[in-house]
Scaffold this active site. Sequence first.
Site, PDB file in Angstrom:
ATOM      1  N   GLY A 184      20.111  75.930 -20.234  1.00  0.00           N
ATOM      2  CA  GLY A 184      19.902  74.537 -20.612  1.00  0.00           C
ATOM      3  C   GLY A 184      19.072  73.828 -19.572  1.00  0.00           C
ATOM      4  N   MET A 225      18.174  73.973 -14.879  1.00  0.00           N
ATOM      5  CA  MET A 225      18.398  74.657 -13.604  1.00  0.00           C
ATOM      6  C   MET A 225      18.187  73.684 -12.452  1.00  0.00           C
ATOM      7  SD  MET A 225      19.110  77.328 -11.838  1.00  0.00           S
ATOM      8  CE  MET A 225      19.177  77.180 -10.056  1.00  0.00           C
ATOM      9  N   GLU A 229      23.225  68.559 -13.363  1.00  0.00           N
ATOM     10  CA  GLU A 229      22.222  69.070 -12.413  1.00  0.00           C
ATOM     11  C   GLU A 229      22.179  68.219 -11.146  1.00  0.00           C
ATOM     12  OE1 GLU A 229      21.382  71.947 -13.200  1.00  0.00           O
ATOM     13  OE2 GLU A 229      21.978  71.791 -15.299  1.00  0.00           O
ATOM     14  N   HIS A 233      24.843  69.053  -8.703  1.00  0.00           N
ATOM     15  CA  HIS A 233      24.545  70.254  -7.906  1.00  0.00           C
ATOM     16  C   HIS A 233      23.694  69.949  -6.668  1.00  0.00           C
ATOM     17  CE1 HIS A 233      26.181  73.587 -10.157  1.00  0.00           C
ATOM     18  NE2 HIS A 233      25.436  73.406 -11.224  1.00  0.00           N
TER      19      HIS A 233
HETATM   20 ZN   LIG Z   1      25.353  74.303 -13.143  1.00  0.00          ZN
END
Ligand SMILES: [Zn+2]
Length: 928
Positions: free
Chosen positions: A349, A351, A386, A389
Site C-alpha cells: 500500500g 512504504m 507511514e 514510522h
Molecule cells: Zn508499516
Amino acid sequence: MGKGFFISKAVGIAAIIVGAGALATIIALSVVYSQEKAKNNDNVLPTDGGTTSKPPVTTTAPSNEPWDKYRLPKSLVPDHYNVTLWPRLKQNLTTGLFIFTGQSTVEFVCAEETDLILIHSNKLNYTKRENNHLASLTSLGGVKAPSIKSSWLQQVTQYLVLQLDGKLMKDHRYHLHTDFTGELADDLGGFYRSEYMEDGVKKVVATTQMQPTDARKAFPCFDEPAMKAIFHITLIHDLGTVALSNGEEKESSNVNIEGHDVQKTVFQPTEKMSTYLLAFIVSDFSFINNTIDGVLIRIFARTPAIAAGQGDYALNKTGPILKFFEKYYNSSYPLPKSDQIALPDFNAGAMENWGLITYRETALLYDETFSSNSNKQRIATIIAHELAHMWFGNLVTLRWWNDLWLNEGFASYVEYLGAHEAEPEWNVKDLIVLSDVHRVFAVDALASSHPLSSKEEDIQKPAQISELFDAISYSKGASVLRMLSDFLTEKVFTMGLRTYLAEFAFGNAGYTDLWSHLQMAVDATGTDIPETVSNIMNTWVLQMGFPVVTVNTSTGIISQKHFLLDPDSEVTTPSIYNYEWIVPIKWMKTETIQHPKWLKNESVTIDEMKVSGSDWVLANINVVGYYRVNYDQGNWERLLGVLSTNHVAIPVINRAQLVDDAFNLARAKIISTVLALRTTKYLNKEREYMPWESAVGNLDFFYLMFDRSEVYGPMQDYLRNQVTPLFTHYKSLTDNWKNVPVGHMDQIHPNLRSTVYCNAIAAGGAKEWEFAWSQFKNASIAIEADKLRYALACTKQPWLLNRYLEYTLDPNMIRKQDATSTIVYIANNVIGQSLAWDFVRARWSYIFTQYGGGSFSFSNLVNGVTERFSTEYELQQLKQFKEDNAEVGFGSGTLAVDQSIERTIANIKWIAENKQNVLDWFKAEEKP
Ligand SMILES: [Zn+2]
Ligand SMILES: *[C@@H]1O[C@H](CO)[C@@H](O)[C@H](O)[C@H]1NC(C)=O
Ligand SMILES: *[C@@H]1O[C@H](CO)[C@@H](O)[C@H](O)[C@H]1NC(C)=O
Ligand SMILES: *[C@@H]1O[C@H](CO)[C@@H](O)[C@H](O)[C@H]1NC(C)=O
Ligand SMILES: *[C@@H]1O[C@H](CO)[C@@H](O)[C@H](O)[C@H]1NC(C)=O
Ligand SMILES: *[C@@H]1O[C@H](CO)[C@@H](O)[C@H](O)[C@H]1NC(C)=O
Ligand SMILES: *[C@@H]1O[C@H](CO)[C@@H](O)[C@H](O)[C@H]1NC(C)=O
C-alpha cells in the site's frame, strides 16, 4: 510498509445477499467502511541467473563458509556510502533491457580483524577493476590496504565476496569502490521501473522498494537494519526530469557524461539510517507544497493528477498528522522535508522511506467527485501509518526482522490515533475492532497460527523475512499494543514510549527495550498492574492464539481456554505458558461500568460477576482486550433480551462484538448456530454501522456455504426483512436519497459508484462490458480505475469472465500489482467461481513461473478462489491440484493450499451438521 492488496470483499457479498432495493443502504455502508489489510508483501525472492557466480569450493556437502550464512559477520561496520546511480528510462533496443549504472564507495570500520569482506549484492553485474577484481579497496590513515586475492558473487546468500591476502586491522577505516550495472525491471522490487500513459505517450518512472532485502539490488551494501550509516546520494537523470531521494536536493547541474547531456542532482547526506529505508526516484511528476514549522511538505504525482487537485487532501492532512506525532512522541520531526509520492505501479500500500514515502496511487490521491469516504479514510489512515514510522521504525529501528511485529503492529495501532487527529468527526478509532481485532481473530484461531515474536535464528533467508509481513504482525500486533496502552493508560504508555525513543534515537532496539521503558513509567507513576509489563505481555507475544473467556454469572466463575475455530484441530506447538494468558477484564453489570479485573490463571471466582434476576454482565468493554467472551445460557438470554428491548444500553462496539463472538463460538461448537443467528434478530432496530458490518461479515460465511443451495432463498428473505427498516431510515434521513448526510458514519451517496457499476455490468452484456473496459483503460484517476476493475468482474456472461481472466496475465491489460485481486474478484462472483478455479488450475505452472518472482500474492489467490469450497467433489479437485503441481510448487501459497484443504474439510462437516437447522430457522423467521 503500509497496507497491501485492497479487496473490497464486503461490497460484492452484500450486493448479492440482500437483493435489490434494500441493498443500497447496506452496500453504501460497506462501500464506505470496508477496509482490508491483507497480507502485505508476498514476495519470494527468485533465484536469478543474472550474475556470474563462481563459488570457490565445489562440494556437494553443506558448506559452512561465512558466505554460506545469510547473516553478515560482525567484523565490519559501515560509516557512510557515496552512491551515484544513473537509471536509463529508455529501452536499449539491442538488448531489450532497461538498465541503471552506478558507482559506490563505502567507508567502513573494521571491528574485528579479518581477511574477508562480505557485502550484500543481488542481480548486479560488476565492471572489473584492478587485477580483474569486482571491487577495489583502499585504506585510510596512511597504512596500505591488503590486496584482493579473489572476488566473486555468492548468488544464494546474495553477497559480493572479497578474500584478502592480509588482515584488515581493528579500528582502521577502509574504502571499498565498485562500478556496476543492474536491470531496471518491472518487478516492483529494488530499483525498478513503473510505466504509464499520458496524452497517448508512454512514460517511465524509475523508483525503489527496498524493504525488506532489496537495497542490495540497487547497490552493494551491508543490507541489515542494524547496519545504519549515512548516505550521500547523487542521481544522474535526463534533462527536464525530477530526481528525488531521502535527503533534500543540494545542487543540480547539467553535465555531459559519455556524450550524453544529462542532469546531475546531489542530495544532502541522510541521517544515520538503515538501508531498507532508502529511496531513489526519477520521474517527470509535478508537486504541490507547503511548509509547516520549517518542514517542507511536498506531494508528488503524475502531472494531470496534481493539476486536477488529487494531491490536495494529502497535503492538507500531512501537516496536522505530523504535528500530532511530534506531540505524541515528544520528539520533533527529525528531517528538513517530508515528500510523499504516488506511483502507478507499487506492490504494497505504501512504504515509509525516511523523508520520501512511496504510495500506490489509490492510497494517496483523493478526488472529490470520484473517491468515496472509505477511500478518503484509507488515505488519512495510511498517511498516519507511514508518518508514525518516521519515528517508530526509522529513528529507532528494530535490531532484526524477527521483531517486525512491533514495528508494524505499533504503526497499525497509532495510525488510528493519527487519522483521528486528521478527521476528528469520524470515530475512526473504533474501527480498529473490525479492521484489525476481528479480522486477525480469524487467522489466530487456527492451530496453524504462529506467535507474534519469532526467534532470531528462525528468520534468516529473504523469503523468511518476507513471510513476516502478515496479518499477525500487523493486526495482532496493533491489537495487543492497544490493549497494553489501555490497561497502562495512554499517559503511562506514551511516557515509556518517549523515553524509549529518546534513548535509542538513530540506533536500534528490541521489543524488550520497549517493555523496560514502559516498566520504568509504570514504576514512576505507581500504576497498579498485577505483574510486570514483560510478564503480562510475554503471554500475548510468545505464544500464538488467544483465549475465550467464559463468564458464568450463576457461579461467578471466570475461566479461560485457548480458542480454536476447529475444535478437532490439534495444537502441535507447545507453549511455555500452556496456552494461558494474563487477561485484563473490563466489564459492566447491567448498565454500570465496574472496576476492571484480571484473570491470571485458568479460572478465578469473582463474586461480583454472580448476578440474578434481570441483571446481566458484559465483558471486554469496547473490545480493548484481545479475547472472545462466552457466557452461561442464562446471561446470553438476558443479553439477547436487552438487544431486543433496549439495544443502546450495550455500547455500540460491544453490539458488534456480541454478533462476532456468537458466530465464532458457534463455528467452534461452543454454542449453537441458532444462538448465533438469534444475535441478528435485533438488527431491524440497529442504525449503527459497526454491528451491521459485523453481521454482514459473519453472514458472508453462510452466503458462501449456501448460495448454491435451497437455504439461499429463505436466508435472503430474512435479511431483506431485517434491513428494510434501516433502508427506510436512510431514505427519510436523505429526503428520499436527495441529500447527503453529514456524519461520516451516515454517508451514503459518496460511493454508490462501485455498486452502480457492478449492477450495470451484471445486467448488461458485451457492449456494456466493453464500454466499462475502455473507461477503465482511460481512467486517469486510480481510485476510479479500481472501482471499474472490480465492477468488470460482476458480469454474468461466462465468456466475458473467461476473457477477463486471460487479461490478468497480460501486464498490458492488467497491471501486475492488480492481477491477484482481479482473479479473486472474479471468483467472488458466483458465476465466476468455477471459471476462476479452472483458470488457476490450468495456468498454475505458467502463473508460477512468470509471476513467481515478486508481485504475485499466491496465498491470497489460493484462498480467494477456494473460499466457497464445501463439497466432497471440490475437496478431491483441490487434493488433485496439490498433487498435480507438486513439482512446480506453490511458493508463498504453500501454506494456503494446505489451509484450503483443511478449510474445505471443515466446511463439509459444518454443512452436514448445520444445514437443516439453519434452513428451519430461516423458514420459521420468515413466517409472521
Ligand atoms: Zn508499516
Ligand atoms: C545497448 O546495449 C549494447 C550492449 O550492452 C551496448 O553496446 C549499446 O551501447 C547499448 N545502446 C545504447 C543506446 O545504450
Ligand atoms: C563522500 O563524499 C563526501 C562529500 O563529498 C566526502 O566528504 C567523503 O570523503 C566521501 N567519502 C567517500 C568514502 O568517498
Ligand atoms: C548481467 O550479466 C548477465 C550475464 O552476462 C546478462 O545476462 C545480463 O543481461 C546482465 N544484466 C545487465 C543489467 O546488464
Ligand atoms: C513551494 O515551492 C515553490 C517552488 O519551489 C516555492 O517557491 C515556494 O516557496 C514553496 N512554498 C512553500 C509554502 O513552501
Ligand atoms: C484543503 O484545504 C483547503 C484550505 O483549507 C480547502 O479549501 C480544500 O477544500 C481542502 N481540500 C481537500 C481536498 O480537502
Ligand atoms: C520532552 O522532551 C524533552 C527533551 O527533549 C524533555 O525535557 C521533556 O521532559 C519531555 N517531556 C515529556 C512530557 O516527556
